[in-house]
Design an enzyme around this catalytic site. Structure first.
Site, PDB file in Angstrom:
ATOM      1  N   TYR A 144      38.321  33.521  36.783  1.00  0.00           N
ATOM      2  CA  TYR A 144      39.445  33.692  35.856  1.00  0.00           C
ATOM      3  C   TYR A 144      40.712  33.188  36.521  1.00  0.00           C
ATOM      4  CZ  TYR A 144      42.832  36.076  32.834  1.00  0.00           C
ATOM      5  OH  TYR A 144      43.873  36.373  31.980  1.00  0.00           O
ATOM      6  N   ASP A 239      42.508  29.050  43.788  1.00  0.00           N
ATOM      7  CA  ASP A 239      43.238  30.154  43.158  1.00  0.00           C
ATOM      8  C   ASP A 239      43.131  31.356  44.089  1.00  0.00           C
ATOM      9  OD1 ASP A 239      44.095  32.353  41.725  1.00  0.00           O
ATOM     10  OD2 ASP A 239      43.180  31.711  39.841  1.00  0.00           O
ATOM     11  N   LYS A 267      50.619  38.092  42.956  1.00  0.00           N
ATOM     12  CA  LYS A 267      50.397  39.483  43.314  1.00  0.00           C
ATOM     13  C   LYS A 267      51.089  39.880  44.611  1.00  0.00           C
ATOM     14  CE  LYS A 267      46.024  39.608  40.757  1.00  0.00           C
ATOM     15  NZ  LYS A 267      46.489  40.320  39.572  1.00  0.00           N
TER      16      LYS A 267
END
Length: 429
Positions: A144, A239, A267
């Site tokens: 994702y 990613d 994050k």
């Protein structure tokens, strides 16, 4: 455990928010029960509006590697807040955070801050297309990379939980430019490059999958991606929104000794505030506006509150690296809890890389999206509910990642194992 106030809040939320939440997995549809509405957090613990306290293994889905309300981060944000929330203009903090990030990742010469991991991945793909003059993107089933149209193809995480790997509203003409293939399948990588020879702009991958549960790369898989993309003139994008600064200061690319062309971060880089970043070589990043023709902008990109939180978090991580302790705690938690459940007749196994781990409920090894889908989600739901009732807050989906923080202690692990021992009978079903 009483959740009366949370129930009341959920009733109100359903009237004004889709499903009562602002991100699908928070609705607890995959595990059942009422999602507790959280009021505050400190260290390794969170407290809901009904006064229930939990050992938290979600950590805002990754950024809180130092724990909730870390004094250094709180002080930094308060100081930045006292000067203003946003200017839409350059600040010195943007430079300082960029220097910290670049120093940790040898593959980065230049970074651009954005507001989320979704923005980072979307922007990196646009840059890859601009740099190569090609259109096709290769991603991996179950990985994702945010909810931009071109990446919601066989997506994991929330989309897996909802059973809609291809989202409604994504135009077919957009989706056809994304090729999704099995993770950890080197032969399929080779076949894809042969089939789409000269058309692939980039391969984007979670170097350690974290959105179909934790799935590590097979030995040599990432190195093969590096070789194939180089040979075919495509870019390799890591990613590292979850793995960056979590499994080591230089992320997965340091751990596996493979350097991508572009890196997406998020994050942790914002210490709990909305942030994302993408970056690479000076040559590639010179194609981003205002230097080049690839346009990307954002009023809140590099906002001073996120920059302050990020600087405080990364400085603390780099001054006193917690990774040895995280490895020890995570290893004990993963192995001992698995043993407790197996001894009670539960089919469960775990995957772990550093402080990222997932318990998969099933007897088969999980190495990709297809094998992850064989997991017993009903058993996971029983596990989640039983642990929540005993004060352990786990990700509310079989296809998410347990995240251990530097604020967790041996006592937190002991408390979690005791809860699992007490709950084992109800988990077996």
């Amino acid at each position: 455990m009483k959740l009366s106030t949370s129930i009341d809040l959920l009733d109100r939320a359903i009237k004004v928010l889709p499903g009562g939440v602002n991100s699908p997995v928070r609705a607890f549809n995959a595990v059942g029960g009422v999602p507790p509405f959280i009021e505050r957090g400190s260290g390794s613990r969170i407290r809901d509006v009904d006064g229930n306290e939990y050992v938290d293994f979600v950590g805002s889905w990754g950024p809180l590697i130092l724990g909730h309300a870390h004094p250094r981060v709180v002080t930094a944000v308060q100081e930045a807040l006292s000067k203003g929330t946003s200017f839409g203009a350059p600040t010195a903090a943007e430079i300082e955070l960029a220097e910290l990030v670049i120093a940790a990742f040898p593959s980065l010469d230049v970074v651009r801050f954005v507001n989320s991991g979704t923005e980072a991945a979307m922007s990196a793909l646009r840059l890859a297309r601009a740099a190569t003059g090609r259109d096709v993107i290769v991603k991996f089933d179950g990985c994702y990379h945010g909810h931009s149209d071109g990446l919601l193809v066989q997506a994991g995480s929330g989309a897996t939980t909802l059973g809609i790997p291809d989202s409604a509203g994504v135009p077919a003409d957009v989706a056809r430019l994304t090729v999704s293939i099995p993770y950890n399948d080197p032969d399929q990588v080779d076949r894809t490059f042969e089939e789409f020879s000269g058309r692939i702009a980039a391969v984007i991958v979670e170097p350690v999958a974290g959105n179909m549960g934790v799935i590590p790369p097979k030995p040599g898989f990432l190195a093969q991606l590096r070789r194939r993309t180089t040979a075919h003139g495509a870019l390799l994008i890591f990613d590292e929104v979850i793995t960056g600064f979590r499994i080591g200061p230089g992320g997965a690319q340091e751990l596996f000794d493979v350097e991508p062309d572009l890196t997406c971060l998020g994050k942790i880089v914002g210490g709990g505030l909305p942030v994302g970043a993408y970056g690479g070589s000076r040559d590639l990043m010179s194609q981003v506006a205002p230097l080049g023709a690839m346009y990307q902008a954002g009023t809140l990109s590099g906002n001073p509150l996120a920059m302050a939180a990020g600087i405080a978090t990364l400085t603390a991580l780099l001054e006193n690296p917690p990774y040895g302790d995280l490895e020890s705690l995570s290893s004990r938690l993963a192995a001992d809890l698995t043993d407790i459940l197996v001894e009670s007749g539960v089919d469960v196994r775990y995957n772990r890389v550093g402080s990222m781990l997932t318990w998969f409920f099933g007897a088969e090894p999980v190495t990709d999206y297809k094998t992850a889908q064989t997991s017993d989600t009903e058993a996971f739901g029983r596990f989640h509910r039983a642990m929540l009732e005993r004060g352990i807050y786990l990700p509310p989906s079989q296809f998410e990642t347990v995240l251990v923080s530097a604020a967790h202690s041996q006592q937190d692990v002991k408390t979690t194992l005791e809860a699992a021992r007490d709950a084992a009978g109800s988990i077996a079903g």
